[in-house]
Scaffold this motif. Sequence first.
Motif, PDB file in Angstrom:
ATOM      1  N   ARG A  12       0.775  -1.618   0.061  1.00 16.00           N
ATOM      2  CA  ARG A  12      -0.049   0.002  -0.163  1.00 16.00           C
ATOM      3  C   ARG A  12       0.850   0.931   0.167  1.00 16.00           C
ATOM      4  NH1 ARG A  12       0.223   2.228   5.666  1.00 16.00           N
ATOM      5  NH2 ARG A  12       0.445   0.437   6.827  1.00 16.00           N
ATOM      6  N   GLY A  13       0.403   2.539  -0.192  1.00 13.53           N
ATOM      7  CA  GLY A  13       1.184   4.219   0.126  1.00 13.53           C
ATOM      8  C   GLY A  13       0.559   4.243   0.785  1.00 13.53           C
ATOM      9  N   ASP A  14      -0.720   5.752   0.745  1.00 14.69           N
ATOM     10  CA  ASP A  14      -0.319   5.656   2.595  1.00 14.69           C
ATOM     11  C   ASP A  14      -1.761   5.622   2.456  1.00 14.69           C
ATOM     12  OD1 ASP A  14       1.703   8.010   2.015  1.00 14.69           O
ATOM     13  OD2 ASP A  14       0.892   9.379   0.865  1.00 14.69           O
ATOM     14  N   SER A  15      -2.631   4.415   2.257  1.00 14.13           N
ATOM     15  CA  SER A  15      -3.544   3.655   2.289  1.00 14.13           C
ATOM     16  C   SER A  15      -3.689   3.275   4.165  1.00 14.13           C
ATOM     17  CB  SER A  15      -4.045   2.262   1.707  1.00 14.13           C
ATOM     18  OG  SER A  15      -4.491   2.665   0.611  1.00 14.13           O
ATOM     19  N   PRO A  16      -4.487   3.675   4.515  1.00 13.34           N
ATOM     20  CA  PRO A  16      -4.431   3.034   6.179  1.00 13.34           C
ATOM     21  C   PRO A  16      -4.559   2.063   5.990  1.00 13.34           C
ATOM     22  CG  PRO A  16      -6.940   2.931   4.691  1.00 13.34           C
ATOM     23  CD  PRO A  16      -6.584   3.441   4.370  1.00 13.34           C
ATOM     24  N   ALA A  17      -4.243   1.327   7.536  1.00  9.69           N
ATOM     25  CA  ALA A  17      -3.718  -0.740   7.523  1.00  9.69           C
ATOM     26  C   ALA A  17      -4.715  -1.538   7.234  1.00  9.69           C
ATOM     27  CB  ALA A  17      -3.267  -0.569   9.401  1.00  9.69           C
ATOM     28  N   ALA A  18      -4.950  -2.184   7.049  1.00  2.91           N
ATOM     29  CA  ALA A  18      -6.172  -2.439   6.387  1.00  2.91           C
ATOM     30  C   ALA A  18      -7.083  -2.917   7.681  1.00  2.91           C
ATOM     31  CB  ALA A  18      -5.280  -4.343   5.945  1.00  2.91           C
ATOM     32  N   GLY A  19      -6.764  -3.328   8.665  1.00  8.10           N
ATOM     33  CA  GLY A  19      -7.929  -3.690  10.229  1.00  8.10           C
ATOM     34  C   GLY A  19      -8.806  -2.203   9.688  1.00  8.10           C
ATOM     35  N   GLU A  20      -8.257  -0.575   9.222  1.00  6.19           N
ATOM     36  CA  GLU A  20      -8.994   0.110   9.436  1.00  6.19           C
ATOM     37  C   GLU A  20      -9.680   0.746   8.234  1.00  6.19           C
ATOM     38  OE1 GLU A  20      -6.761   3.884  10.791  1.00  6.19           O
ATOM     39  OE2 GLU A  20      -4.978   2.963  11.052  1.00  6.19           O
ATOM     40  N   VAL A  21     -10.627  -0.403   7.144  1.00 10.08           N
ATOM     41  CA  VAL A  21     -10.783  -0.206   6.735  1.00 10.08           C
ATOM     42  C   VAL A  21     -12.322  -1.670   6.104  1.00 10.08           C
ATOM     43  CG1 VAL A  21      -9.125   1.013   4.989  1.00 10.08           C
ATOM     44  CG2 VAL A  21      -9.789  -1.888   4.670  1.00 10.08           C
ATOM     45  N   ALA A  22     -11.861  -2.254   7.599  1.00  5.19           N
ATOM     46  CA  ALA A  22     -13.356  -3.661   7.918  1.00  5.19           C
ATOM     47  C   ALA A  22     -14.625  -3.258   7.051  1.00  5.19           C
ATOM     48  CB  ALA A  22     -12.540  -4.312   8.997  1.00  5.19           C
ATOM     49  N   ALA A  23     -15.061  -2.306   7.067  1.00  8.51           N
ATOM     50  CA  ALA A  23     -16.700  -1.928   6.403  1.00  8.51           C
ATOM     51  C   ALA A  23     -16.465  -2.249   5.203  1.00  8.51           C
ATOM     52  CB  ALA A  23     -17.337  -0.295   7.264  1.00  8.51           C
ATOM     53  N   ALA A  24     -15.730  -2.220   4.806  1.00 13.63           N
ATOM     54  CA  ALA A  24     -15.589  -1.963   3.418  1.00 13.63           C
ATOM     55  C   ALA A  24     -15.361  -3.634   2.196  1.00 13.63           C
ATOM     56  CB  ALA A  24     -14.709  -0.488   2.654  1.00 13.63           C
TER      57      ALA A  24
END
Length: 368
Positions: free
Chosen positions: A284-296
């Motif tokens: 990833r680049g400036d994306s958040p850590a994967a745990g922060e996108v669980a809703a999507a």
Amino acid sequence: MTGDEEPTEGRSAPPDAMSRRIAELLTGLGPQGGNEIHAVFVLTVAAELASVVAVDDQDRPVQIVPPEEVMALVRLHREASAARPEGPWWRYLLVVSASGEVRTDYDFGDEPFPDEHLFPAEVYRADLEVFPRDRLPVWLAAYIDHADRQSRPAQTAARAEPGGAVVEDGLPALPLMVARWALLSAAFVAAGSPWGPRVLPALGLFEGAERSGSSLWIMPGDRAVLSGGVWNAPVLDAVYNAGAPMPDLYAGAPAWVANPMLNPRAGTGLLSFCYWWDRGRWYRGDSPAAGEVAAAVPGVWSRESAAAIVAALREDEPGAGAREAALGLVQAADRGEIGRSSLAAVFGEGDIDDAYLQLIMAGVAVDE
């Protein structure tokens, strides 16, 4: 909020004198018989539309074109609402019951407007010049001001500076993600649900019930792109409402991470994460850590998370047997060998053919 919806909790209000007058005028225009009237008014300073429907004594809808006298009152109503902390409403619902009761509701853009009620971006810019607001809903702010900042054409991707990407260990390996995504898709189809993830050859799609969602594009050469958006992501709120810089979601991304592989949110400025699979790792680049996108993202994170969803689709309160059967399906998916009979044993024969097709398209089904 549309013309046939009930008022939204927390946004409805007792009708004021102006609303009652509007209701009286509309009632006088409707068919005789004291039937219900639904009206939706969508206004800015630069554009407006109205949809007014009455029901006659045989329950048939009758369209009413509101005259200028009504529209003038609606404009005054909106101007008066500018004193509210949210600013003036964007959409105004008025319902007159058969007994003459008047209900009102106001839409300040908490959720995206339906396409038929959405004006061009310049219309909202003109409205904001007259009625400035401290902040806008993220979706509307992006609609007005995204300026294609999240677009990544192939020409731009090919000339991007190398480096800057970091390894993302919070996502399951691509083969496991594909298998679990497909199983969850099959489970939702088998359960007869219009919601949940779906797969096509080389593509996984997910739209959550709360407007977060993602897409997974699988490419030759053991490559993939997972991108999408979390509804009202704080980072996008900061970009559009506080002037923060747009995060470089593609920092260090290879040239094949380009528009055709990106979730459609990139075209509306609402992409909040992008990960790519290359050489056996997620980056990833400036994306958040994967745990922060669980809703999507569908529940592909672990065998247990996927199995819990499968079991819940089988039974509202799954017992030990349902949980064990669901876990067995996830394990078979992880091995890439789910048979039709295994799926039918859990969900029955109802919609099993369409469900099994999901597994076939993802390459995790086996012939029996």
